[in-house]
Design a protein around this motif. Structure first.
Motif, PDB file in Angstrom:
ATOM      1  N   ARG A 234      -7.991  -5.246  -0.997  1.00 16.32           N
ATOM      2  CA  ARG A 234      -8.670  -4.156  -0.114  1.00 16.32           C
ATOM      3  C   ARG A 234      -7.740  -4.235   1.031  1.00 16.32           C
ATOM      4  O   ARG A 234      -7.279  -3.068   1.583  1.00 16.32           O
ATOM      5  CB  ARG A 234     -10.041  -4.375   0.235  1.00 16.32           C
ATOM      6  CG  ARG A 234     -11.073  -3.919  -0.785  1.00 16.32           C
ATOM      7  CD  ARG A 234     -12.342  -4.025  -0.403  1.00 16.32           C
ATOM      8  NE  ARG A 234     -12.987  -5.068   0.363  1.00 16.32           N
ATOM      9  CZ  ARG A 234     -13.599  -5.944  -0.212  1.00 16.32           C
ATOM     10  NH1 ARG A 234     -13.850  -6.098  -1.661  1.00 16.32           N
ATOM     11  NH2 ARG A 234     -13.949  -7.166   0.429  1.00 16.32           N
ATOM     12  N   ASN A 238      -5.918  -0.760   1.891  1.00  9.87           N
ATOM     13  CA  ASN A 238      -6.455  -0.041   2.995  1.00  9.87           C
ATOM     14  C   ASN A 238      -5.098   0.042   3.999  1.00  9.87           C
ATOM     15  O   ASN A 238      -4.949   1.104   4.569  1.00  9.87           O
ATOM     16  CB  ASN A 238      -7.601  -0.681   3.647  1.00  9.87           C
ATOM     17  CG  ASN A 238      -8.658  -0.395   2.814  1.00  9.87           C
ATOM     18  OD1 ASN A 238      -8.703   0.520   1.875  1.00  9.87           O
ATOM     19  ND2 ASN A 238      -9.595  -1.382   3.061  1.00  9.87           N
ATOM     20  N   SER A 242      -3.412   3.492   5.291  1.00  9.04           N
ATOM     21  CA  SER A 242      -3.243   3.907   6.626  1.00  9.04           C
ATOM     22  C   SER A 242      -1.937   4.183   7.401  1.00  9.04           C
ATOM     23  O   SER A 242      -1.883   5.157   8.055  1.00  9.04           O
ATOM     24  CB  SER A 242      -4.167   3.007   7.446  1.00  9.04           C
ATOM     25  OG  SER A 242      -4.333   3.241   8.722  1.00  9.04           O
ATOM     26  N   ILE A 278      -6.299  -0.146  11.379  1.00  3.99           N
ATOM     27  CA  ILE A 278      -7.067  -0.304  10.210  1.00  3.99           C
ATOM     28  C   ILE A 278      -7.439  -1.848  10.217  1.00  3.99           C
ATOM     29  O   ILE A 278      -7.942  -2.364   9.328  1.00  3.99           O
ATOM     30  CB  ILE A 278      -6.224   0.189   8.790  1.00  3.99           C
ATOM     31  CG1 ILE A 278      -7.089   0.081   7.628  1.00  3.99           C
ATOM     32  CG2 ILE A 278      -4.996  -1.002   8.718  1.00  3.99           C
ATOM     33  CD1 ILE A 278      -7.986   0.892   7.549  1.00  3.99           C
ATOM     34  N   PRO A 288     -10.543   4.386  -0.054  1.00  2.23           N
ATOM     35  CA  PRO A 288      -9.085   4.948   0.276  1.00  2.23           C
ATOM     36  C   PRO A 288      -9.206   5.886   1.299  1.00  2.23           C
ATOM     37  O   PRO A 288      -8.298   6.081   2.281  1.00  2.23           O
ATOM     38  CB  PRO A 288      -8.511   5.433  -1.192  1.00  2.23           C
ATOM     39  CG  PRO A 288      -9.486   4.445  -1.988  1.00  2.23           C
ATOM     40  CD  PRO A 288     -10.947   4.213  -1.492  1.00  2.23           C
ATOM     41  N   ALA A 291      -9.515   4.681   4.883  1.00  6.19           N
ATOM     42  CA  ALA A 291      -8.335   4.109   5.335  1.00  6.19           C
ATOM     43  C   ALA A 291      -7.507   5.393   5.554  1.00  6.19           C
ATOM     44  O   ALA A 291      -6.660   5.221   6.866  1.00  6.19           O
ATOM     45  CB  ALA A 291      -7.664   3.190   4.579  1.00  6.19           C
TER      46      ALA A 291
END
Length: 487
Positions: A234, A238, A242, A278, A288, A291
């Motif tokens: 993750r 992420n 981002s 983030i 998703p 992010a």
């Protein structure tokens, strides 16, 4: 500097030892996080240093001082982390091993994180303070940073895996407060020549090297401390999304703000604001699109900060911010903290979180959200969000107050003579030799002004005793054609 160096060696001899898991022979293969440590190390010692080389006449300071300051911060940070951990954690458990500070890979990464906060602060001050002043800043700031980290881990127990609050926001507002105070306490600084506070085409290209290093390795920065594969995945996903969106948003907003044009300062900085923002919720299940939304907002506010807010603050209250850290680290870090509060409040028992147990690994599920929020089993989502808010306030408060106090301390040091100029603390032999060769090549008739002596002050003394200003000697117009590569 020599005293600090000697004291650090003595302290390491007295207080530190290898952690029982540390094995220099098997470390790269036996610890899967070693490659991520390398990524973080590259970000700190290459990314940050090169990012600040946009100053056309200050690139030695940008890279050289960054290296030295980060090295001091790392060595001091390991000791500070060990001390404060024992003060806040082991005493609580009735364990007082003050004389033992084990060193392992995690300590090295936390030390790099502390150095990162110091280099963020350096971004606000670069070109306007001496290396001695920055060593003082590093010693004080790292000590405060490690207090914050231990508060995060052992007291409020909040999520901030990528340091949006503890590293970026703290480092930025520490630097801004420090910058504000030194300007107010040293009125004579107003009269200093700041004409070299600018970039050249070549220096902007060099600074982009730092941007690209940071941009590529940021997923490792935000997911190093993920304790299982699901959190690490993750964190990488992420951060990746981002960053992509902060790049896209930067270009879009730049074109809108500057009427169809792009500016290099935003491309160097705002494109990586997504990695900053983030950080707090990198390992949370923000989805998703979440992010991507965070990265878009980060890139947008960063560009607007460079375009409007920084000039306004400089004009209105005299706040000088050489690299624009408020726009890259301050506001995006604050945004990341707010995103973490919202994500923590939304992490209830329904939706995506229905299958998760906050106290253990659920059966059949390879994740445990209790690893994201260590104390989540003892309270609900609203309490966790309140803790996240409290920690945001702690980082902001420690940053501003600590920066003001540090600024007052370094204001006692002499003001440097040459702002944004390597000649203040570096010997520029190559540049001087190039000028001498250039001078002889283009002026064979004036024998009386042949260069014979170069004083340490930066003044150049001709054979006839004529003193030439360093600006007249070193800073020649840009050369076009075959010789341009030497400029």
């Amino acid at each position: 500097g020599a005293c600090v160096h000697a004291v650090l060696i003595v302290l390491y001899g007295i207080f530190t030892y290898y952690d029982f898991n540390t094995d220099a022979v098997t470390l790269p293969e036996g610890n899967g996080q070693y490659s991520m440590f390398q990524d973080v190390h590259v970000m700190i010692f290459i990314g940050f240093g090169f990012l600040m080389t946009f100053l056309g006449k200050n690139s030695f300071t940008s890279t050289g001082h960054s290296l030295y300051i980060a090295a001091i911060a790392c060595m001091w940070g390991i000791l500070c982390e060990g001390f404060w951990e024992r003060a806040m954690h082991h005493v609580e458990e009735g364990e007082k091993r003050w004389h033992h500070i084990p060193i392992n890979l995690n300590q090295l990464v936390n030390a790099d994180f502390g150095a990162g906060a110091v280099l963020i602060t350096f971004g606000a001050l670069i070109g306007r303070v001496s290396i001695t002043q920055m060593v003082v800043v590093a010693l004080i700031e790292v000590c405060i940073f490690m207090i914050i980290i231990n508060i995060q881990i052992f007291q409020v127990k909040v999520a901030d895996i990528g340091g949006s609050m503890a590293i970026h926001m703290f480092g930025a507002y520490f630097g801004l407060a420090c910058s504000f105070v030194i300007e107010k306490l040293n009125p004579s600084r107003v009269d200093k020549d700041e004409s070299k506070n600018g970039s050249t085409h070549d220096s902007d290209v060099t600074a982009m090297i730092g941007t690209l290093f940071l941009w590529c390795f940021w997923p490792s920065f935000n997911s190093y401390f993920a304790s299982n594969d699901a959190r690490a995945n993750r964190g990488v996903i992420n951060t990746y999304l981002s960053l992509m969106c902060s790049v896209s948003a930067t270009f879009i907003i730049c074109v809108l703000v500057y009427k169809g044009k792009l500016r290099m300062v935003e491309v160097q900085n705002s494109t990586i604001a997504g990695g900053v923002a983030i950080g707090t919720c990198a390992d949370m299940a923000v989805e998703p699109f979440g992010a991507m939304l965070i990265g878009t907002c980060a890139g947008t506010i960063s560009v607007l900060g460079y375009a409007y807010l920084s000039p306004y603050l400089n004009k209105r209250i005299g706040l000088k911010d050489t690299c624009g850290i408020h726009n890259l680290h301050g506001m995006p870090g604050l945004l990341g903290g707010i995103a973490g509060i919202i994500a923590s409040a939304a992490a209830g028992t329904g939706g995506h979180y229905a299958n998760f147990d906050y106290t253990r690994f659920p059966s059949g599920v390879s994740d445990g959200m209790f690893l994201v929020w260590p104390d989540r089993a003892n309270h609900g989502a609203s309490r966790q969000a309140a803790n996240q808010l409290a920690f945001l306030g702690i980082c902001l408060g420690f940053g501003i107050v600590g920066g003001c106090l540090t600024g007052a301390i370094i204001s006692l040091f002499p003001v440097i003579d040459k702002m944004y100029d390597d000649a203040e603390e570096w010997e520029l032999e190559a540049e001087h030799e190039h000028h001498v060769d250039h001078h002889h090549h283009h002026d064979h008739t004036n024998k009386n002004v042949e260069m014979t002596t170069i004083k340490a002050t930066g003044e150049h003394v001709a054979a006839n005793g004529t003193v030439l200003k360093s600006d007249e000697v070193c800073y020649e117009p840009t050369v076009h054609g075959p010789d341009a590569q030497h400029e």
